[in-house]
Design an enzyme around this catalytic site. Sequence first.
Site, short mmCIF file in Angstrom:
data_model
loop_
_atom_site.label_atom_id
_atom_site.label_comp_id
_atom_site.label_asym_id
_atom_site.label_seq_id
_atom_site.Cartn_x
_atom_site.Cartn_y
_atom_site.Cartn_z
CB SER A 1 -1.05 -0.05 1.29
OG SER A 1 -1.54 1.22 1.22
CE LYS B 1 -12.05 -0.09 -0.03
NZ LYS B 1 -11.87 0.27 -1.31
CG ASN C 1 -12.68 4.69 1.93
OD1 ASN C 1 -13.51 5.43 2.29
ND2 ASN C 1 -11.82 5.23 0.93
CG ASP D 1 -12.85 3.93 -2.08
OD1 ASP D 1 -11.88 4.22 -2.08
OD2 ASP D 1 -13.16 2.68 -1.83
CB ALA E 1 -20.47 -6.59 -8.68
N GLY E 2 -17.73 -5.26 -6.46
CA GLY E 2 -17.10 -5.52 -5.08
C GLY E 2 -17.20 -3.80 -4.53
NE ARG F 1 -14.61 -14.01 -10.66
CZ ARG F 1 -13.53 -13.88 -10.02
NH1 ARG F 1 -12.36 -14.39 -10.24
NH2 ARG F 1 -13.61 -13.63 -8.47
N GLY G 1 -5.52 4.93 -12.05
CA GLY G 1 -6.01 4.44 -10.66
C GLY G 1 -5.49 5.55 -9.52
P1 NAP Z 1 -13.47 -6.51 -3.96
O1 NAP Z 1 -14.79 -5.90 -3.10
O2 NAP Z 1 -12.99 -7.83 -3.26
O3 NAP Z 1 -14.26 -6.72 -5.44
C1 NAP Z 1 -13.55 -7.38 -6.44
C2 NAP Z 1 -14.09 -7.38 -7.79
O4 NAP Z 1 -13.36 -7.86 -8.69
C3 NAP Z 1 -15.38 -8.40 -7.79
O5 NAP Z 1 -16.23 -7.67 -8.73
C4 NAP Z 1 -14.80 -9.51 -8.29
O6 NAP Z 1 -15.60 -10.36 -8.80
C5 NAP Z 1 -13.81 -9.07 -9.25
N1 NAP Z 1 -12.77 -10.06 -9.53
C6 NAP Z 1 -11.46 -10.21 -8.80
N2 NAP Z 1 -10.97 -11.18 -9.47
C7 NAP Z 1 -11.34 -11.21 -10.96
C8 NAP Z 1 -11.06 -11.97 -11.93
N3 NAP Z 1 -9.97 -12.79 -11.85
N4 NAP Z 1 -11.88 -11.86 -13.03
C9 NAP Z 1 -12.88 -11.10 -13.08
N5 NAP Z 1 -13.15 -10.67 -12.04
C10 NAP Z 1 -12.47 -10.52 -11.04
O7 NAP Z 1 -12.54 -5.55 -4.01
P2 NAP Z 1 -12.49 -3.77 -4.40
O8 NAP Z 1 -12.36 -3.39 -2.75
O9 NAP Z 1 -13.77 -3.49 -4.76
O10 NAP Z 1 -11.34 -3.47 -5.21
C11 NAP Z 1 -11.14 -3.80 -6.39
C12 NAP Z 1 -10.19 -2.93 -7.21
O11 NAP Z 1 -10.30 -1.63 -6.97
C13 NAP Z 1 -8.79 -3.23 -6.71
O12 NAP Z 1 -8.07 -3.74 -7.63
C14 NAP Z 1 -8.28 -1.84 -5.91
O13 NAP Z 1 -6.95 -1.56 -6.17
C15 NAP Z 1 -9.05 -0.94 -6.85
N6 NAP Z 1 -9.49 0.26 -5.90
C16 NAP Z 1 -8.73 1.30 -6.17
C17 NAP Z 1 -8.92 2.55 -5.35
C18 NAP Z 1 -8.13 3.92 -5.76
O14 NAP Z 1 -8.01 4.57 -4.81
N7 NAP Z 1 -7.58 3.87 -6.98
C19 NAP Z 1 -9.75 2.54 -4.23
C20 NAP Z 1 -10.45 1.26 -4.13
C21 NAP Z 1 -10.09 0.25 -4.88
P3 NAP Z 1 -16.46 -11.53 -8.16
O15 NAP Z 1 -17.82 -10.64 -7.67
O16 NAP Z 1 -17.03 -12.31 -9.52
O17 NAP Z 1 -15.70 -12.20 -7.27
#
Ligand code: NAP
Length: 524
Positions: free
Chosen positions: A248, A304, A329, A345, A374-375, A397, A492
């Site tokens: 991080s 989160k 967050n 976020d 959809a996370g 997915r 990002g």
């Molecule tokens: P999360 O709640 O765990 O959600 C992950 C998402 O990614 C779900 O929709 C999951 O699909 C999908 N996914 C994971 N692996 C996959 C794969 N191999 N193929 C297809 N879909 C896949 O995580 P999150 O908190 O939303 O974070 C997601 C991303 O956002 C991270 O990479 C993070 O770095 C980024 N982010 C960036 C910022 C920023 O400030 N730039 C802030 C927050 C988050 P399923 O539902 O099918 O499991």
Amino acid sequence: MTYLTVPITATNLREVGEQLRRAAAGGAELLELRLDYLEKLTADSAAQAVDLAKGIGLRVLATCRSVGEGGRFSGDETALRNILAAACRAGTDYLDIELAGLERSGQAIPQFTPLSPERVILSYHNFEGLPDNLDDILYRMAGYTPGVVKVAYKAQTISDSFAALDILRAYQSQGQQAIALAMDEPGVLTRLLAKKLGAFMTFTSLDEQAASAPGQVMLAEMKNRYRWDSIGPQTRLLGIIGWPVAQSMSPLVHNAAFTTTGYNGIYLPLAVAPETKELNRFLDGLLERPWLHPAGFSVTIPHKQHALDWVRRKGGYIEPLAGRIGAANTLVFEQDGGVSAYNTDYLGAMNAILEAPGMSREKLQGLPTAVIGAGGAARAVIAGLVDARADVTIYNRTIEKAEMLAEEFDCRFAPASDLVRLGENGTDVTTTQPTLLVVNCTSVGMHPNVQHSPLPAEVISKNMLIFDTVYNPQETRLLHYARRAGAGTIDGRTMFLHQAAAQFERFTGQTPPLDLMHRLLEEK
Ligand code: NAP
């Protein structure tokens, strides 16, 4: 004073000299000579090593750690005593004696002239985990020495750190000093909070190769990133809660912002294992210890949603936006003991989109937008886009999650397999405006899987504006394809910067030093 102690783990006297100079130049306050690392260890070489260390002008602790306690010394008790006696005659300021050795031999701590008994540090190590008889161990130690005691054990989870912090707190309130630390990544906070809690010393390594125990933070990081010199009893505790957190960028950005604004805080990576019970245990532990001055925490994957639930259960304040998104967050621990949950976020993502060349709230209205994922991140992005009246379709997915989210936010959903048809309308040559916004909210393409993209290159066309929320690496494979196709891109880091700035404001009540934060991210 809490000494910032650097273990000297060289295997010969020439290297000892070199490490000593580097430690002194880097700001070490005490040097721990790990005599057991010397390949040709004798009473003479031990004395020579102490001589070299004394020449540096800093205080010296001589340690000859046995194999059973995680060191390299495998000689017998007599050999050990000869070595330690030689180190004392050479003028070491402190001497480490192991509780295990004393208990094995059934003897008291030997007199090592001219060292006074208060200068002996009686140590206990456990590389398996947190012992359940820690109180008994401390009691036994107190029977041996009027001096400083040291307990070090492996932290299996971050909440194991609380036992070490409680020991430091108890000794501090009795006007005594101790060394208590939890080893490995989940225990890192015990090393960094040692000074706040008046520990006798904490250990830091010159570099990864020179580390003498797992979880040691490097000297340069301790001094620069974690602002060792400015840590005091009132320093507030902040950090990022997630799993994993080692990569991080938040500690870099927030600690630097604290330095610039003069905020008295330390921001740590807090590796909380993925299970919800681990998150609850850790947050409860913080709440029970107001003397740690917990102030604010960033929350990342996978905590989160559960962080929000925790605040709800505690009867804390939930910002309506965070409630609607269903994820927090940002947690703020108020001075009156209350807790609050926020989501920055949303703001981070919307600022990043609106900063893109030619983009505005008006242009977002009705703009076809594909959100992939959809996370937690997707929830914040979708809420922002729906508020801006974009025409959102969610691809995921796991289709059921996309469907649920679409229902919640009143938008469309489609299976991830439909993403290959995104570019089917072709390129509209009559406009230079993006006709489709695509936002990747999955972790696909994130370090270390940098060769993956949630969209194949062929699907991407010039009229798209592609926003990848993944920020490590800065140019993901998806953004690389987009740039090659002539599409607009948003990375990002822009989102990261804005969400971090909003967190800083929540944590400190001060205006975030945006330029500095931006520069740090660019440099990184
Ligand atoms: P999360 O709640 O765990 O959600 C992950 C998402 O990614 C779900 O929709 C999951 O699909 C999908 N996914 C994971 N692996 C996959 C794969 N191999 N193929 C297809 N879909 C896949 O995580 P999150 O908190 O939303 O974070 C997601 C991303 O956002 C991270 O990479 C993070 O770095 C980024 N982010 C960036 C910022 C920023 O400030 N730039 C802030 C927050 C988050 P399923 O539902 O099918 O499991």
